[in-house]
Design a protein around this motif. Sequence first.
Motif, PDB file in Angstrom:
ATOM      1  N   ILE A   1       0.844  -1.334  -0.059  1.00  0.00           N
ATOM      2  CA  ILE A   1       0.069   0.004  -0.111  1.00  0.00           C
ATOM      3  C   ILE A   1       0.935   1.411  -0.103  1.00  0.00           C
ATOM      4  O   ILE A   1       0.430   2.410  -0.547  1.00  0.00           O
ATOM      5  CB  ILE A   1      -0.987   0.076   1.091  1.00  0.00           C
ATOM      6  CG1 ILE A   1      -1.869   1.118   1.063  1.00  0.00           C
ATOM      7  CG2 ILE A   1      -0.262   0.230   2.691  1.00  0.00           C
ATOM      8  CD1 ILE A   1      -2.844   0.970   0.124  1.00  0.00           C
ATOM      9  N   VAL A   2       2.030   1.123   0.655  1.00  0.00           N
ATOM     10  CA  VAL A   2       3.053   2.409   0.587  1.00  0.00           C
ATOM     11  C   VAL A   2       3.180   2.833  -0.802  1.00  0.00           C
ATOM     12  O   VAL A   2       2.878   3.904  -1.175  1.00  0.00           O
ATOM     13  CB  VAL A   2       4.160   2.021   1.408  1.00  0.00           C
ATOM     14  CG1 VAL A   2       5.096   3.285   1.427  1.00  0.00           C
ATOM     15  CG2 VAL A   2       3.895   1.804   2.890  1.00  0.00           C
ATOM     16  N   GLU A   3       3.725   1.853  -1.615  1.00  0.00           N
ATOM     17  CA  GLU A   3       4.198   2.010  -2.829  1.00  0.00           C
ATOM     18  C   GLU A   3       2.819   2.666  -3.691  1.00  0.00           C
ATOM     19  O   GLU A   3       2.852   3.348  -4.356  1.00  0.00           O
ATOM     20  CB  GLU A   3       4.863   0.969  -3.465  1.00  0.00           C
ATOM     21  CG  GLU A   3       6.279   1.502  -4.151  1.00  0.00           C
ATOM     22  CD  GLU A   3       6.962   0.045  -4.720  1.00  0.00           C
ATOM     23  OE1 GLU A   3       7.248   0.060  -5.887  1.00  0.00           O
ATOM     24  OE2 GLU A   3       7.180  -0.887  -3.908  1.00  0.00           O
ATOM     25  N   ILE A   4       1.997   1.837  -3.765  1.00  0.00           N
ATOM     26  CA  ILE A   4       0.909   2.012  -4.492  1.00  0.00           C
ATOM     27  C   ILE A   4       0.063   3.359  -3.956  1.00  0.00           C
ATOM     28  O   ILE A   4      -0.065   4.060  -4.909  1.00  0.00           O
ATOM     29  CB  ILE A   4      -0.233   0.873  -4.045  1.00  0.00           C
ATOM     30  CG1 ILE A   4       0.142  -0.405  -4.858  1.00  0.00           C
ATOM     31  CG2 ILE A   4      -1.886   1.189  -4.677  1.00  0.00           C
ATOM     32  CD1 ILE A   4      -0.568  -1.578  -4.499  1.00  0.00           C
ATOM     33  N   GLY A   5       0.003   3.604  -2.619  1.00  0.00           N
ATOM     34  CA  GLY A   5      -0.348   4.964  -2.316  1.00  0.00           C
ATOM     35  C   GLY A   5       0.249   6.160  -2.831  1.00  0.00           C
ATOM     36  O   GLY A   5      -0.211   7.287  -3.240  1.00  0.00           O
ATOM     37  N   ARG A   6       1.711   5.987  -2.757  1.00  0.00           N
ATOM     38  CA  ARG A   6       2.251   6.847  -3.185  1.00  0.00           C
ATOM     39  C   ARG A   6       2.079   7.184  -4.972  1.00  0.00           C
ATOM     40  O   ARG A   6       2.346   8.410  -5.301  1.00  0.00           O
ATOM     41  CB  ARG A   6       4.166   6.645  -3.295  1.00  0.00           C
ATOM     42  CG  ARG A   6       5.036   7.747  -3.772  1.00  0.00           C
ATOM     43  CD  ARG A   6       6.413   7.396  -3.772  1.00  0.00           C
ATOM     44  NE  ARG A   6       6.812   6.492  -2.502  1.00  0.00           N
ATOM     45  CZ  ARG A   6       7.371   5.530  -2.489  1.00  0.00           C
ATOM     46  NH1 ARG A   6       7.645   4.804  -3.591  1.00  0.00           N
ATOM     47  NH2 ARG A   6       7.781   4.894  -1.317  1.00  0.00           N
ATOM     48  N   TRP A   7       2.185   5.969  -5.665  1.00  0.00           N
ATOM     49  CA  TRP A   7       1.754   6.183  -7.094  1.00  0.00           C
ATOM     50  C   TRP A   7       0.654   6.648  -7.407  1.00  0.00           C
ATOM     51  O   TRP A   7       0.381   7.557  -8.216  1.00  0.00           O
ATOM     52  CB  TRP A   7       1.950   4.811  -7.613  1.00  0.00           C
ATOM     53  CG  TRP A   7       1.640   4.657  -8.995  1.00  0.00           C
ATOM     54  CD1 TRP A   7       2.565   4.768  -9.958  1.00  0.00           C
ATOM     55  CD2 TRP A   7       0.544   4.254  -9.775  1.00  0.00           C
ATOM     56  NE1 TRP A   7       1.981   4.701 -11.439  1.00  0.00           N
ATOM     57  CE2 TRP A   7       0.871   4.273 -11.006  1.00  0.00           C
ATOM     58  CE3 TRP A   7      -0.937   4.076  -9.292  1.00  0.00           C
ATOM     59  CZ2 TRP A   7      -0.361   4.116 -12.085  1.00  0.00           C
ATOM     60  CZ3 TRP A   7      -1.663   3.810 -10.307  1.00  0.00           C
ATOM     61  CH2 TRP A   7      -1.365   3.771 -11.696  1.00  0.00           C
ATOM     62  N   VAL A   8      -0.492   6.258  -6.566  1.00  0.00           N
ATOM     63  CA  VAL A   8      -1.920   7.055  -6.999  1.00  0.00           C
ATOM     64  C   VAL A   8      -1.915   8.562  -6.646  1.00  0.00           C
ATOM     65  O   VAL A   8      -2.271   9.242  -7.412  1.00  0.00           O
ATOM     66  CB  VAL A   8      -2.947   6.451  -6.003  1.00  0.00           C
ATOM     67  CG1 VAL A   8      -4.295   7.079  -6.129  1.00  0.00           C
ATOM     68  CG2 VAL A   8      -3.063   4.717  -6.329  1.00  0.00           C
ATOM     69  N   MET A   9      -0.921   8.940  -5.761  1.00  0.00           N
ATOM     70  CA  MET A   9      -0.992  10.362  -5.190  1.00  0.00           C
ATOM     71  C   MET A   9      -0.438  11.069  -6.248  1.00  0.00           C
ATOM     72  O   MET A   9      -0.678  12.066  -6.746  1.00  0.00           O
ATOM     73  CB  MET A   9      -0.093  10.380  -3.999  1.00  0.00           C
ATOM     74  CG  MET A   9       0.010  11.973  -3.459  1.00  0.00           C
ATOM     75  SD  MET A   9      -1.773  12.620  -3.040  1.00  0.00           S
ATOM     76  CE  MET A   9      -2.096  12.047  -1.351  1.00  0.00           C
TER      77      MET A   9
END
Length: 285
Positions: A87-95
Amino acid sequence: QAKENGRGLVEVFDVDASTRSRDRLDIRSDLQRALERNQLSVHYQPIWALDSGEIVSFEALVRWHHPERGPIGPDVFIPFAEETGAIVEIGRWVMAQACRQLVSWQQRFPGRPLGINVNVSPAQLRRPEVAADLLAAIRDTGVEPADVWLEVTEHSYVHDDVTQWATALRASGAHFALDDFGTSYCSLAYLKRFPIEGLKIDRSFVSGMVDGSADRSIVRAVLAIAESLDLRVVAEGIETEEQREMLIELGCRTGQGYLMSRPVTADEATALLIPVQGSSHRLTA
Ligand code: C2E
Ligand code: MG
Ligand code: MG
Ligand code: MG
């Protein structure tokens, strides 16, 4: 008892259970690679000013297109991503995606006030390093942080680390909204401890509002709380014209829902921003 029902039956149960757990393992490991394999995308659902019918923001909603399983919704895979830390990487990417998209809309439609809403999960809030990480993603895109709304859910922990986390982001100018408001027991305590500036009224109240006086009272109460605490309110999940009209009547100014638009691709969202010649921007279902 299963054992006494004969071996075959036990095996059937076992196969089932092991298939299920293999499924879970597959999803977990596939998810780790989903980002680098370009299987994730971001869809956008417009948030509208209910009276004027103008789009005021877009909510970024992540999508996973699995090569064999097809589309998998965030309700299914976000919990896995939280479990594995992906989620950390995914969240950064979505942001980053969402902020870049907002910048591109703002360049294309100058002078039009437009924001972006991005969901942040409890697992992100729990990690102190994620605040700086998200802030960097926001800054790198050149977006005005004040145009960014982070949606957090009520069951996220509220402890001192989280408060610090939020304070750092809030100091940048970004805003916090409480998502699915009213569905959790600690809602009101949250408002005091977290730098919240907006509430999203959960879809369940909006859908029950027209026929149920309890849901309508809850919506009315949420709007009153929001007004006295000077919070912005967005109603979620508006599916009927009746719901939209009742929300306007109750004094709710903004909302989103299938009535106006489902979450759509960035290109489809762009098309929604192009004013229709000779008519107001209001859309029908
Ligand atoms: P949410 O943030 O509460 O998002 C609203 C959900 O309701 C979305 O589902 C949206 O498609 C759906 N929705 C919108 N309007 C209507 C309507 O009129 N009727 C109905 N029945 N549904 C409507 P979606 O896209 O499947 O997302 C589900 C949840 O997954 C989100 O709930 C959010 O908690 C989470 N999520 C989605 N994207 C992200 C993300 O990038 N990061 C994180 N951490 N969570 C995400
Ligand atoms: Mg949300
Ligand atoms: Mg919600
Ligand atoms: Mg939700």
